[in-house]
Design an enzyme around this catalytic site. Structure first.
Site, PDB file in Angstrom:
ATOM      1  N   TRP A  98       0.833  -1.206   0.000  1.00 31.28           N
ATOM      2  CA  TRP A  98       0.000   0.000   0.000  1.00 31.28           C
ATOM      3  C   TRP A  98       0.861   1.245   0.000  1.00 31.28           C
ATOM      4  CZ3 TRP A  98      -4.093  -1.497  -2.037  1.00 31.28           C
ATOM      5  CH2 TRP A  98      -4.750  -2.662  -1.644  1.00 31.28           C
ATOM      6  N   ASP A 146      -2.134   6.777   5.993  1.00 30.21           N
ATOM      7  CA  ASP A 146      -3.143   5.823   5.553  1.00 30.21           C
ATOM      8  C   ASP A 146      -3.471   4.965   6.767  1.00 30.21           C
ATOM      9  OD1 ASP A 146      -4.572   3.672   4.565  1.00 30.21           O
ATOM     10  OD2 ASP A 146      -3.125   3.142   2.993  1.00 30.21           O
ATOM     11  N   LYS A 184     -12.346  -1.860   6.418  1.00 25.05           N
ATOM     12  CA  LYS A 184     -11.593  -2.681   7.370  1.00 25.05           C
ATOM     13  C   LYS A 184     -12.164  -2.534   8.788  1.00 25.05           C
ATOM     14  CE  LYS A 184      -8.879  -3.395   3.828  1.00 25.05           C
ATOM     15  NZ  LYS A 184      -7.876  -2.440   3.422  1.00 25.05           N
TER      16      LYS A 184
END
Ligand SMILES: *Cc1c(COP(=O)(O)O)cnc(C)c1O
Length: 357
Positions: A99, A166, A190
């Site tokens: 990511w 993030d 999530k």
């Protein structure tokens, strides 16, 4: 049989939150209409967005000068929006996995990117420390929880420049010192709601410093000016997020979420460390509370599928690891009860007994 869902994302939500969402889909507040059928600008929906925004601010103790946005798209959209809006000349990025790497790739389209450190040399099994952060960078970008590799920055790091994070997979799992950040963003799927929604907490004074033209839909300032209503936001996921935020508050807030996360993680990591059949993949000090990665120990590799089946037969589902790490990943977000972690550890013990006779 009761199921414990260890999916990495979209992932488990508290049962109450799923039920409240289901109810709102069928008939919102006794209106005889589905929440899905209401205008995002209606008198009924506006309080949903307002309360969700206020609760996220309250739960994370967001200081004055920050705005909360709920937008469509996922975390990946912010890999582009963050540099579009915040990178005037140079940005620093810490590379802790796939990511982070994707965020870096997008940022390079907008200016100079300094990769301050990377843990690619050891398959992203640790978080680099002691790296230099250029004092003239516009921000330092970090991925606080590396969903794939099971590593986590559990403390807000000290940095000479503002942080951008993030937090897709650990938002609301611990208290955060928001004042250290220019921007916190993530996908909702999530630990906040179902997929289709992203959240942003952005410091208003960090905006307006780039000279490039920004398309309206990608401009944080435009979304702030329109209160997340520049275009139609994902109304149902925002409602789910609201139900979940209320749930987190009722349960005791992010301090309690952190306590539970530590307790769950200890149950699973202790068993990984004790059980000769299994081995953790992340270095101890950087182990994530949210995504627990482990593999079969050397000599037992061929038992991987058998363990997945053994666990599934006992209600422990979706523990297959990400394809880039292999083995297993037990994602233990806020909604995972301690009982689920215990059940997983019990499966590991039971499997050991079965194999060793
Ligand atoms: C899942 C995830 C993403 C990708 O999210 P999308 O919403 O699919 O774009 C990005 N970063 C992290 C840390 C993630 O866990």
């Amino acid at each position: 049989m009761k199921k414990y869902n260890f999916n990495a994302g979209p992932s488990m939500l508290p049962r109450e939150v799923v039920e409240e969402t289901a109810k709102a889909v069928l008939d919102y507040n006794g209106m005889g209409l589905s929440l899905m059928e209401l205008s995002h600008r209606s008198a009924e929906f506006k309080p949903v967005l307002d309360e969700a925004r206020a609760l996220l601010k309250e739960l994370l103790d967001v200081p004055a000068g920050y705005e909360v946005l709920f937008l469509g798209g996922g975390a990946s959209m912010h890999f582009c929006m963050v540099p579009f809006n915040l990178l005037a000349r140079k940005a620093a990025y810490l590379n802790t996995g796939v990511w982070s790497s994707k965020a870096i790739k997008e940022a390079r389209l907008f200016g100079e990117v300094v990769e301050v450190a990377s843990s690619a040399d050891k398959a992203f099994s640790y978080i680099p420390k002691g790296f230099d952060i250029p004092a003239d960078a516009d921000y330092l970008h970090v991925t606080t929880n590396n969903t794939i590799y099971g590593t986590q920055l559990r403390k807000d790091i000290d940095s000479p420049v503002p942080l951008v994070a993030d937090m897709s997979s650990d938002i609301l799992s611990r208290p955060v010192d928001v004042s250290k950040y220019s921007c916190i963003y993530g996908g909702a799927q999530k630990n906040l709601a179902q997929s289709g929604l992203s959240f942003v907490i952005v410091r208003e004074s960090a905006l307006g410093k780039v000279e490039r033209a920004i398309p309206s839909i990608l401009d944080y300032g435009v979304h702030i000016a329109n209160g997340s209503m520049f275009n139609t936001p994902p109304t149902l996921p925002i409602y789910t997020a609201l139900c979940n935020l209320r749930w987190v508050k009722e349960q005791g807030g992010v301090v309690e979420m952190e306590r539970r996360a530590a307790e769950r993680a200890a149950v699973v990591y202790d068993e990984i460390d004790r059980n000769p059949l299994f081995r953790g993949t992340a270095v101890d000090e950087d182990r994530s509370y949210m995504n627990i990665d482990f593999v079969m120990a050397p000599g037992y590799e061929e038992l991987e599928d058998a363990f997945i089946e053994y666990a599934a037969a006992r209600g422990v589902v979706a523990i297959k690891g990400h394809r880039s790490v292999g083995g297993f990943r037990a994602s233990c977000y806020n909604a995972m009860p301690l009982e689920g972690a215990r059940m997983l550890a019990e499966c590991m013990r039971g499997f050991e007994n079965e194999i060793k006779g």
